[in-house]
Scaffold this active site. Structure first.
Site, PDB file in Angstrom:
ATOM      1  CB  CYS A   1      -8.461 -25.165  57.303  1.00 21.86           C
ATOM      2  SG  CYS A   1      -8.577 -23.408  57.667  1.00 21.86           S
TER       3      CYS A   1
ATOM      4  CB  CYS B   1     -14.572 -20.454  60.214  1.00 20.18           C
ATOM      5  SG  CYS B   1     -14.424 -22.198  59.831  1.00 20.18           S
TER       6      CYS B   1
HETATM    7 FE1  FES Z   1     -12.787 -22.368  58.588  1.00 22.16          FE
HETATM    8 FE2  FES Z   1     -10.702 -22.612  57.093  1.00 22.16          FE
HETATM    9  S1  FES Z   1     -11.452 -20.804  57.974  1.00 22.16           S
HETATM   10  S2  FES Z   1     -12.000 -24.166  57.788  1.00 22.16           S
END
Ligand code: FES
Length: 144
Positions: free
Chosen positions: A103, A34
């Site tokens: 996360c 991400c």
């Molecule tokens: Fe990457 Fe939350 S989407 S840490």
């Protein structure tokens, strides 16, 4: 599943935000998938985490989990802080949607990375104490 009130609160009013110029340990971790980055700063005295702060460039859940993680280790002994798991962070936040579990893994990794750095600065090999920083399967690279 929507975000819990606690997640929204820690996202909107994150605790312990900011850099710490005189930190005793700094840990930076990132999720290659991400692209989010979390940086944790700790101050240690007599094996106790006397202060902790963070800077997170990431999603709302990453900010909320960093904030909660700092609250959970502040004032704790290093030994206690080392037992902090992403699950404990999630529970303290009354849960996270499944796609956001990674996360919280980042938050656990960031605390451990800061403690590793602290030991390195003391000339101590952190590996036997901190262990390897846990990887989150969901977060690992898909290609190589
Ligand atoms: Fe990457 Fe939350 S989407 S840490």
């Amino acid at each position: 599943m929507a975000y819990s009130e606690k997640v929204m609160d820690h996202f909107a009013n994150p605790r312990n935000v900011g850099e710490m110029p005189d930190a005793d340990g700094i840990g930076e971790v990132g999720n290659p998938k991400c692209g989010d980055i979390m940086k944790m700063y700790i101050k240690v005295k007599d094996d106790t985490i006397t202060d902790v702060s963070f800077k997170t460039f990431g999603c709302g859940a990453a900010i909320a989990t960093s904030s909660m993680a700092t609250e959970l280790v502040k004032g704790k002994s290093i030994t206690d802080a080392l037992t902090l798991t992403n699950k404990a962070v999630m529970e303290a936040l009354d849960g996270l949607p499944p796609v956001k579990v990674h996360c919280s893994v980042l938050a656990e990794q960031a605390i451990k990375a800061a403690l590793s750095d602290y030991y390195k600065r003391q000339g101590i090999d952190p590996e036997p104490i901190v262990g390897t920083i846990p990887e989150c399967e969901e977060c690992s690279f898909e290609e190589g």
